[in-house]
Write an enzyme that holds these catalytic residues in place. Structure first.
Site, PDB file in Angstrom:
ATOM      1  N   SER A 131       0.846  -1.257   0.061  1.00  0.00           N
ATOM      2  CA  SER A 131       0.085  -0.085   0.099  1.00  0.00           C
ATOM      3  C   SER A 131       0.862   1.284  -0.056  1.00  0.00           C
ATOM      4  O   SER A 131       1.574   1.439  -1.032  1.00  0.00           O
ATOM      5  CB  SER A 131      -0.898  -0.061   1.192  1.00  0.00           C
TER       6      SER A 131
HETATM    7  N1  LIG Z   1      -6.629   2.040   8.115  1.00  0.00           N
HETATM    8  C1  LIG Z   1      -6.054   3.049   7.096  1.00  0.00           C
HETATM    9  C2  LIG Z   1      -6.652   3.007   5.916  1.00  0.00           C
HETATM   10  C3  LIG Z   1      -5.814   2.606   4.943  1.00  0.00           C
HETATM   11  O1  LIG Z   1      -4.562   2.203   5.374  1.00  0.00           O
HETATM   12  C4  LIG Z   1      -5.949   2.703   3.502  1.00  0.00           C
HETATM   13  C5  LIG Z   1      -7.114   3.103   3.038  1.00  0.00           C
HETATM   14  C6  LIG Z   1      -7.513   3.268   1.722  1.00  0.00           C
HETATM   15  C7  LIG Z   1      -6.551   3.296   0.694  1.00  0.00           C
HETATM   16  C8  LIG Z   1      -5.206   2.821   1.156  1.00  0.00           C
HETATM   17  C9  LIG Z   1      -4.985   2.493   2.821  1.00  0.00           C
HETATM   18  N2  LIG Z   1      -3.470   2.459   3.197  1.00  0.00           N
HETATM   19  C10 LIG Z   1      -2.547   2.379   2.422  1.00  0.00           C
HETATM   20  O2  LIG Z   1      -1.462   2.357   3.031  1.00  0.00           O
HETATM   21  C11 LIG Z   1      -6.402   4.480   7.862  1.00  0.00           C
HETATM   22  O3  LIG Z   1      -5.944   4.496   8.964  1.00  0.00           O
HETATM   23  O4  LIG Z   1      -6.812   5.340   7.173  1.00  0.00           O
END
Ligand SMILES: N[C@@H](CC(=O)c1ccccc1NC=O)C(=O)O
Length: 332
Positions: A131
């Site tokens: 991510s």
């Molecule tokens: N749990 C995360 C959400 C998240 O990690 C996220 C949400 C949408 C697209 C990518 C994400 N994470 C990427 O590192 C937060 O605290 O915002």
């Protein structure tokens, strides 16, 4: 599993407990590659840490026999999150999350330099990012962000002129130089184009929130730090001169990051792939480069929560390196 492999947590910076790495050298695989993991969590989720690689690591150790010289998983300073508010008055200063770009990438660079100085693996490492960790992995080799700090063995020219970052709020001096870039990068469920991911989720406030939380509101900066936006000398193409293999991993079940992110990154990697890798004179291999797409199954965080699919993607990268003549036989 063999118990002589010791896992330790080491600090690479003094300003935040998040400036730490979890390491586990594997003594019997000295010629192998280090696997270095960068976790996700939208630059801000305090629940997702370096320990999130544990399950995948166990799967790799139990089910595969890959030439892995060591595992490292990085923590880095996080940005503030509305979902996890902290009280500035009662939170110890070093635990108060307030990182802004370039703090995250500078921590990643500092961690990599620290690991290189400690374990001397040179280019023999694979950066795996999930991510926003995949964003950071490719940022670490972008010309405009980090390429001018790489020391290429035969004096690569410094064709990068512009600084693309605001002055850091960080009290840190610049991290020590990265002495070598990774041989391979594996981007899993990666974010590669910030403007595009905010736009494609414009009805969900969270996306703009986490991108602004990490990078501020200036969308021209978003482009300058997006690996899928920067081409030529400022991008991965010009910055990752010694790189050999890029693997882009995505699941159609991913509910948070859409496949268009992978597709945009695949496009910019075509120009990188077309150039020959700069290789050490004594090396016998050709300068061949590869970019590959590996489909996996499961939701966004299942990749590391379950571990099997991420482990399989890592094994696929080793298989590619092996086909390229870049992989030793694994010991034992
Ligand atoms: N749990 C995360 C959400 C998240 O990690 C996220 C949400 C949408 C697209 C990518 C994400 N994470 C990427 O590192 C937060 O605290 O915002």
């Amino acid at each position: 599993m063999e118990s002589r492999h010791m896992q330790r947590k080491l600090n690479y910076g003094r300003h935040d407990p998040l400036q730490s790495v979890v390491v586990e050298p594997c003594e019997d695989q000295k010629n192998g590659y280090w696997i270095i993991y960068i976790h996700g969590g939208a630059w801000r989720d305090p629940r997702i840490t370096a320990e999130s690689f544990e399950t995948t690591k166990s799967v790799l150790q139990a089910n595969y026999n890959l030439p892995i010289a060591g595992f490292a998983s990085l923590n880095y300073r996080l940005s503030a999150s509305v979902k996890f508010p902290q009280d500035k008055n009662t939170t110890p200063a070093e635990e108060y999350r307030k990182a802004k770009h370039p703090d995250h990438i500078r921590d990643v660079e500092a961690a990599l330099a620290f690991l290189q100085n400690t374990y001397n693996f040179g280019q023999r490492y694979i950066l795996v990012g999930h991510s926003c960790g995949a964003t950071l992995a490719f940022q670490a080799v972008m010309g405009a962000i980090a390429g001018h700090r790489e020391q290429v063995s035969d004096q690569g020219t410094n064709d990068c002129d512009v600084q693309t970052e605001p002055v850091s709020s960080s009290p840190e001096p610049l991290p020590p130089r990265l002495s070598a870039h990774p041989a391979a990068i594996i981007g899993v469920a990666g974010i590669y184009d910030l403007r595009a991911i905010v736009k494609s989720h414009r009805d969900i406030v969270e996306y703009r929130q986490f991108v602004e939380g990490a990078f501020g509101a200036d969308e021209t900066l978003w482009d300058a730090v997006s690996p899928a936006q920067m081409v030529g000398s400022r991008g991965v193409e010009g910055g990752w001169k010694t790189g050999r293999l890029a693997v882009l991993v995505h699941s159609d079940d991913d509910e948070l990051v859409e496949k268009a992110q992978l597709e945009a990154m695949r496009e910019v990697l075509r120009a990188w792939e077309a150039r020959e890798a700069q290789i050490e004179k004594q090396e016998l291999s050709s300068g061949e480069r590869r970019a590959r797409v590996v489909p996996i199954s499961g939701g966004h965080d299942d990749a590391w929560k379950q571990g099997q699919e991420l482990a399989r993607a890592i094994a696929t990268a080793f298989a590619e390196l092996s086909k390229m003549g870049l992989c030793p036989e694994s010991a034992a």
